[in-house]
Design a protein around this motif. Structure first.
Motif, mmCIF file in Angstrom:
data_model
loop_
_atom_site.group_PDB
_atom_site.id
_atom_site.type_symbol
_atom_site.label_atom_id
_atom_site.label_comp_id
_atom_site.label_asym_id
_atom_site.label_seq_id
_atom_site.Cartn_x
_atom_site.Cartn_y
_atom_site.Cartn_z
ATOM 1 N N HIS A 1 5.871 11.176 9.190
ATOM 2 C CA HIS A 1 5.675 11.474 8.121
ATOM 3 C C HIS A 1 5.569 12.826 7.744
ATOM 4 N N LEU B 1 -1.121 -0.314 9.951
ATOM 5 C CA LEU B 1 -0.679 -0.881 8.506
ATOM 6 C C LEU B 1 -1.478 -0.497 7.302
ATOM 7 N N ARG B 2 -2.849 0.057 7.641
ATOM 8 C CA ARG B 2 -3.546 0.850 6.487
ATOM 9 C C ARG B 2 -2.965 2.173 6.399
ATOM 10 N N LEU C 1 0.147 3.089 6.468
ATOM 11 C CA LEU C 1 1.431 2.775 5.647
ATOM 12 C C LEU C 1 1.232 2.701 4.344
ATOM 13 N N ALA C 2 0.267 1.886 4.019
ATOM 14 C CA ALA C 2 -0.386 1.557 2.936
ATOM 15 C C ALA C 2 -0.976 2.685 1.988
ATOM 16 N N ASN D 1 0.100 5.705 2.488
ATOM 17 C CA ASN D 1 1.367 6.758 2.424
ATOM 18 C C ASN D 1 2.501 5.959 1.869
ATOM 19 N N PRO D 2 2.631 5.759 0.746
ATOM 20 C CA PRO D 2 3.617 5.000 -0.001
ATOM 21 C C PRO D 2 5.212 5.471 0.405
ATOM 22 N N GLN E 1 6.911 3.418 3.341
ATOM 23 C CA GLN E 1 6.838 1.979 3.205
ATOM 24 C C GLN E 1 8.143 1.365 3.156
ATOM 25 N N ASN E 2 9.135 2.325 2.627
ATOM 26 C CA ASN E 2 10.791 1.711 2.611
ATOM 27 C C ASN E 2 11.345 2.118 3.698
ATOM 28 N N GLN F 1 9.561 -0.163 9.455
ATOM 29 C CA GLN F 1 9.346 -1.436 9.298
ATOM 30 C C GLN F 1 8.838 -2.186 10.737
#
Length: 402
Positions: free
Chosen positions: A239, A270-271, A273-274, A276-277, A280-281, A284
């Motif tokens: 990030h 997973l939280r 990632l959620a 920090n948009p 998300q792409n 994986q």
């Protein structure tokens, strides 16, 4: 020579010890070694795990309690252990090590002329001081402290020798508990089977299953989803680097493979990632990989990354090297010295800063420098982790220990 391995679980998803046992089978069989594997699994489960036909696998059924107590183990050992030339105990802190020495003592008292095999213990990193020092393991560390003094110290000091996968593991084992006085410390090394040749089918199998673009470079993490593996540091470092870059496309995507996403730690990731948009792409999670899909994932990556806080050997690291993939690891991966000396990867500390450096240093390399590191990775594998060489060393240690 007949060797009996004893392990609490032979489930391939556990990785590490059981994967090592499987890896050695073909090479040791060619050397004339007949091996049996005794585990605390149900016979039905074992049939589903596709073991080599030359490896005799015996399931005693599920054990009880966290200590893995199994009432069938002692009787089985008393009736069968004399049929083997060597016994290798895999792992520590559970009933199987205590029960094996107890069974041998009972047999010797009953019949002093009975031929009893030499017994070796392979800690698989479980004597690493990290397990006693990490803050998340305080309760387990206290439990291990008492268990060491009442039981496990006697096991360690009474088996015929300890088997270590590398020199770093051997040296670290000396620092964890007082009263550590094994009869022998044997650095037997470790190896992995030669991977399949890279092919379009291997790559396409992985790409198609997870809808991954063939043209998108990625870094691959392949291990358990566990706090010890430093995945939280990996997400934060990735990030940080992403937000600093003017051209985001210059940073490879990140694929995280391995079981455990349903755990509390996995949910924490997973939280993140959620929240920090931007990630998300680009990141994986693909779950547990095995067989051709796993090899396709490794062959398809730019580099392998593992920011682990403790790694006794790192079979997946060696697999990446065998596929000519540079590895971005920490000084807590015990084979880091061999990799660093051979130029097969980048090594930094197991911190946020160290993980960031691994990513930043990799993407700063020129194409020529990356290609050289790929060649070096293959050379490191052949020199240190080739299964045939490792099996010969293992065989030499077993036959020399009379």
């Amino acid at each position: 020579m007949k060797i009996l391995h004893i392990i609490t679980s032979a489930n391939p998803k556990n990785g590490g010890p059981i994967q090592g046992i499987r890896n050695y089978e073909s090479a040791l069989h060619l050397l004339g070694v007949q091996r049996s594997l005794l585990s605390f699994d149900s016979p039905e489960a074992i049939l589903d795990w596709n073991f080599p036909s030359t490896l005799k696998v015996i399931g005693l059924g599920q054990s009880k309690t966290g200590w893995q107590y199994n009432k069938l183990l002692m009787p089985w050992l008393e009736n069968n252990i004399a049929n083997y030339d060597r016994v290798v105990l895999n792992g520590m802190w559970t009933y199987h090590t205590y029960a094996t020495l107890k069974a041998i003592k009972k047999l010797k008292n009953y019949n002093s002329s009975l031929s009893i095999p030499k017994v070796f213990l392979m800690p698989h990193g479980m004597l690493d001081p990290w397990f006693q020092k990490d803050e998340t393991r305080r309760i387990k560390a206290v439990r291990n402290y008492f268990y060491w003094y009442f039981i496990e110290k006697q096991v360690i000091n009474n088996v015929d020798g300890l088997l270590f996968t590398c020199k770093e593991e051997l040296l670290l084992a000396r620092t964890t508990f007082s009263g550590y006085k094994p009869k022998q410390e044997l650095n037997i090394g470790y190896g992995i089977v030669e991977p399949p040749v890279c092919s379009k089918d291997l790559l396409e199998g992985f790409y198609n299953q997870f809808y991954i673009s063939r043209d998108q470079p990625y870094l691959l993490f392949l291990s358990r989803i566990h706090p010890k593996k430093g995945i939280d540091l990996l997400l934060k470092a990735y990030h940080q680097k992403l937000t600093e870059m003017e051209l985001a496309d210059d940073l490879p995507h990140l694929i995280i493979a391995g079981p455990g996403i349903e755990t509390d730690y996995g949910k924490q990731l997973l939280r993140y990632l959620a929240e920090n948009p931007i990630l998300q792409n680009r990141i994986q999670f693909v779950g547990h990989l095995s067989g051709d899909i796993k090899w396709g994932a490794i062959y398809g990556c730019d580099a392998f990354i593992l920011p682990s806080h403790q790694e006794n050997f790192g079979i997946a690291v060696a697999e990446a090297l065998a596929c000519s993939k540079p590895v971005l690891i920490t000084t807590k991966v015990n084979i880091y010295r061999e990799i660093e000396i051979g130029g097969g990867g980048i090594v930094n500390e197991d911190t946020l800063e160290g993980t960031y450096k691994n990513i930043a240093q990799w993407i700063s390399l020129t194409d020529e420098e990356k290609e050289l590191m790929c060649r070096n990775a293959q050379s490191v594998y052949k020199k240190y982790f080739n299964i045939e060489n490792a099996a010969k060393k293992y065989f030499k240690v077993m036959t020399a220990s009379k």
